[in-house]
Motif scaffolding. Sequence first.
Motif, PDB file in Angstrom:
ATOM      1  N   HIS A 122     -52.992  23.078 -41.697  1.00  0.00           N
ATOM      2  CA  HIS A 122     -54.092  23.678 -42.787  1.00  0.00           C
ATOM      3  C   HIS A 122     -54.983  22.577 -43.198  1.00  0.00           C
ATOM      4  CE1 HIS A 122     -55.682  26.597 -45.767  1.00  0.00           C
ATOM      5  NE2 HIS A 122     -55.464  25.736 -46.618  1.00  0.00           N
ATOM      6  N   GLN A 123     -54.515  21.523 -43.780  1.00  0.00           N
ATOM      7  CA  GLN A 123     -55.154  20.422 -44.446  1.00  0.00           C
ATOM      8  C   GLN A 123     -55.978  19.782 -43.236  1.00  0.00           C
ATOM      9  OE1 GLN A 123     -51.764  21.093 -45.102  1.00  0.00           O
ATOM     10  NE2 GLN A 123     -51.292  20.677 -46.996  1.00  0.00           N
ATOM     11  N   ARG A 124     -55.356  19.885 -42.107  1.00  0.00           N
ATOM     12  CA  ARG A 124     -56.338  19.091 -41.416  1.00  0.00           C
ATOM     13  C   ARG A 124     -57.337  19.870 -40.726  1.00  0.00           C
ATOM     14  NH1 ARG A 124     -52.755  16.046 -37.424  1.00  0.00           N
ATOM     15  NH2 ARG A 124     -54.835  15.097 -36.666  1.00  0.00           N
ATOM     16  N   ALA A 125     -57.120  21.295 -40.742  1.00  0.00           N
ATOM     17  CA  ALA A 125     -58.420  22.353 -40.223  1.00  0.00           C
ATOM     18  C   ALA A 125     -59.605  21.953 -41.327  1.00  0.00           C
ATOM     19  CB  ALA A 125     -57.617  23.467 -40.098  1.00  0.00           C
ATOM     20  N   ALA A 126     -58.968  21.947 -42.623  1.00  0.00           N
ATOM     21  CA  ALA A 126     -59.985  21.930 -43.611  1.00  0.00           C
ATOM     22  C   ALA A 126     -60.781  20.595 -43.388  1.00  0.00           C
ATOM     23  CB  ALA A 126     -59.523  21.844 -45.061  1.00  0.00           C
ATOM     24  N   GLN A 127     -60.034  19.572 -43.456  1.00  0.00           N
ATOM     25  CA  GLN A 127     -60.769  18.216 -42.918  1.00  0.00           C
ATOM     26  C   GLN A 127     -61.684  18.399 -41.693  1.00  0.00           C
ATOM     27  OE1 GLN A 127     -57.474  15.527 -42.543  1.00  0.00           O
ATOM     28  NE2 GLN A 127     -57.233  15.284 -44.827  1.00  0.00           N
ATOM     29  N   GLN A 128     -61.083  18.807 -40.848  1.00  0.00           N
ATOM     30  CA  GLN A 128     -62.064  19.165 -39.471  1.00  0.00           C
ATOM     31  C   GLN A 128     -63.250  19.635 -39.972  1.00  0.00           C
ATOM     32  OE1 GLN A 128     -61.588  17.411 -36.799  1.00  0.00           O
ATOM     33  NE2 GLN A 128     -63.082  18.517 -35.289  1.00  0.00           N
ATOM     34  N   LEU A 129     -63.138  20.798 -40.423  1.00  0.00           N
ATOM     35  CA  LEU A 129     -64.403  21.793 -40.754  1.00  0.00           C
ATOM     36  C   LEU A 129     -65.241  20.943 -41.545  1.00  0.00           C
ATOM     37  CD1 LEU A 129     -62.733  25.156 -40.915  1.00  0.00           C
ATOM     38  CD2 LEU A 129     -64.116  24.394 -39.093  1.00  0.00           C
ATOM     39  N   ARG A 130     -64.897  20.476 -42.671  1.00  0.00           N
ATOM     40  CA  ARG A 130     -65.591  19.496 -43.386  1.00  0.00           C
ATOM     41  C   ARG A 130     -66.466  18.399 -42.626  1.00  0.00           C
ATOM     42  NH1 ARG A 130     -62.289  16.708 -47.300  1.00  0.00           N
ATOM     43  NH2 ARG A 130     -61.290  18.757 -47.386  1.00  0.00           N
ATOM     44  N   TYR A 131     -65.807  17.722 -41.561  1.00  0.00           N
ATOM     45  CA  TYR A 131     -66.322  16.810 -40.788  1.00  0.00           C
ATOM     46  C   TYR A 131     -67.636  17.447 -40.129  1.00  0.00           C
ATOM     47  CZ  TYR A 131     -66.869  14.195 -36.443  1.00  0.00           C
ATOM     48  OH  TYR A 131     -67.584  13.830 -35.407  1.00  0.00           O
ATOM     49  N   PHE A 132     -67.380  18.581 -39.615  1.00  0.00           N
ATOM     50  CA  PHE A 132     -68.428  19.230 -38.844  1.00  0.00           C
ATOM     51  C   PHE A 132     -69.468  19.534 -39.740  1.00  0.00           C
ATOM     52  CE2 PHE A 132     -64.954  20.730 -35.488  1.00  0.00           C
ATOM     53  CZ  PHE A 132     -65.624  19.655 -34.517  1.00  0.00           C
ATOM     54  N   ALA A 133     -69.221  19.810 -40.635  1.00  0.00           N
ATOM     55  CA  ALA A 133     -70.418  20.250 -41.813  1.00  0.00           C
ATOM     56  C   ALA A 133     -71.125  19.099 -42.095  1.00  0.00           C
ATOM     57  CB  ALA A 133     -69.828  20.943 -42.861  1.00  0.00           C
ATOM     58  N   GLU A 134     -70.381  17.971 -42.354  1.00  0.00           N
ATOM     59  CA  GLU A 134     -70.973  16.489 -42.777  1.00  0.00           C
ATOM     60  C   GLU A 134     -71.729  15.988 -41.807  1.00  0.00           C
ATOM     61  OE1 GLU A 134     -67.800  14.068 -44.065  1.00  0.00           O
ATOM     62  OE2 GLU A 134     -67.759  14.956 -46.062  1.00  0.00           O
ATOM     63  N   ARG A 135     -71.278  16.142 -40.409  1.00  0.00           N
ATOM     64  CA  ARG A 135     -71.897  15.717 -39.373  1.00  0.00           C
ATOM     65  C   ARG A 135     -73.042  16.160 -38.797  1.00  0.00           C
ATOM     66  NH1 ARG A 135     -71.959  11.053 -36.066  1.00  0.00           N
ATOM     67  NH2 ARG A 135     -72.355  11.250 -33.990  1.00  0.00           N
ATOM     68  N   TYR A 136     -72.802  17.648 -38.545  1.00  0.00           N
ATOM     69  CA  TYR A 136     -73.802  18.281 -37.711  1.00  0.00           C
ATOM     70  C   TYR A 136     -74.637  19.292 -38.973  1.00  0.00           C
ATOM     71  CZ  TYR A 136     -70.998  16.817 -33.856  1.00  0.00           C
ATOM     72  OH  TYR A 136     -70.460  16.215 -33.020  1.00  0.00           O
ATOM     73  N   LEU A 137     -74.209  19.597 -39.908  1.00  0.00           N
ATOM     74  CA  LEU A 137     -75.207  20.584 -40.931  1.00  0.00           C
ATOM     75  C   LEU A 137     -75.982  19.394 -41.854  1.00  0.00           C
ATOM     76  CD1 LEU A 137     -75.382  23.408 -41.253  1.00  0.00           C
ATOM     77  CD2 LEU A 137     -73.547  23.272 -43.244  1.00  0.00           C
ATOM     78  N   PHE A 138     -75.188  18.343 -42.486  1.00  0.00           N
ATOM     79  CA  PHE A 138     -75.956  17.501 -43.329  1.00  0.00           C
ATOM     80  C   PHE A 138     -76.291  16.291 -42.516  1.00  0.00           C
ATOM     81  CE2 PHE A 138     -72.823  19.794 -45.890  1.00  0.00           C
ATOM     82  CZ  PHE A 138     -73.998  20.686 -46.621  1.00  0.00           C
ATOM     83  N   GLY A 139     -75.936  15.612 -41.331  1.00  0.00           N
ATOM     84  CA  GLY A 139     -76.564  14.962 -40.293  1.00  0.00           C
ATOM     85  C   GLY A 139     -75.787  13.573 -40.812  1.00  0.00           C
ATOM     86  N   LEU A 140     -74.808  13.440 -41.547  1.00  0.00           N
ATOM     87  CA  LEU A 140     -74.169  12.268 -41.917  1.00  0.00           C
ATOM     88  C   LEU A 140     -73.505  11.554 -40.665  1.00  0.00           C
ATOM     89  CD1 LEU A 140     -73.367  10.564 -44.362  1.00  0.00           C
ATOM     90  CD2 LEU A 140     -71.318  11.895 -44.578  1.00  0.00           C
ATOM     91  N   LYS A 141     -74.070  10.376 -40.265  1.00  0.00           N
ATOM     92  CA  LYS A 141     -73.639   9.688 -39.085  1.00  0.00           C
ATOM     93  C   LYS A 141     -72.397   8.884 -39.254  1.00  0.00           C
ATOM     94  CE  LYS A 141     -77.512  10.755 -36.876  1.00  0.00           C
ATOM     95  NZ  LYS A 141     -77.304  11.651 -35.889  1.00  0.00           N
ATOM     96  N   LYS A 142     -71.775   8.622 -40.489  1.00  0.00           N
ATOM     97  CA  LYS A 142     -70.698   7.698 -40.737  1.00  0.00           C
ATOM     98  C   LYS A 142     -69.463   8.624 -41.053  1.00  0.00           C
ATOM     99  CE  LYS A 142     -72.756   3.378 -41.883  1.00  0.00           C
ATOM    100  NZ  LYS A 142     -72.798   2.345 -42.676  1.00  0.00           N
ATOM    101  N   ALA A 143     -69.623  10.061 -40.678  1.00  0.00           N
ATOM    102  CA  ALA A 143     -68.500  10.891 -41.085  1.00  0.00           C
ATOM    103  C   ALA A 143     -67.438  10.774 -40.215  1.00  0.00           C
ATOM    104  CB  ALA A 143     -68.694  12.490 -40.834  1.00  0.00           C
TER     105      ALA A 143
END
Length: 188
Positions: A122-143
Amino acid sequence: TRSLCDWSSDVCSSDLGGEVHVMGVMLMIFTPVPYVDATSSWGFRSRWQRMAVGAAGMIVELFVAAIATFVWAKTGQGTLHSIAYNIMFIASVSTVVFNINPLLRFDGYYMLSDALEIPNLHQRAAQQLRYFAERYLFGLKKADNPTRSRKEAAWITVFGILSSIYRVFVFGGILLFVADQFYLIGIA
């Protein structure tokens, strides 16, 4: 006193080191539901032994539901008939909707986590979804990607999305049920 492990020696015998120290009844949606604290099974080396302990409660619950079904089918209108129906319904529905379903953090969740060999799913899934949001939604390259492989990322992503959707449906269903039974509590 005897623990549940004494009754099912194949699943949780003393040579495995599993002991049940806490068992009781909790209220789930205003319905009494039995529970057993089987956290000592987390110390088992074999994931199959941990999964067997997780499945043991559901097997017992479905067995009780089956017995209640036979009692319900053989009795006519009355108190025993109603009690058997309620036991049959609660034991089977709670097992399917809550316990065996891996999308909620009950027995099925821990069994899936052991089967996939992905701890803290569960925690890892939340981290993964947060990673996708940071990387692809907000364009953070160093996620930082919290997964180790593409296969693990796929499992965790699918689990995160499905469990989020399922939680909304279950929570909404519980709210509607409570609001139907107790209008003011449901609104609150």
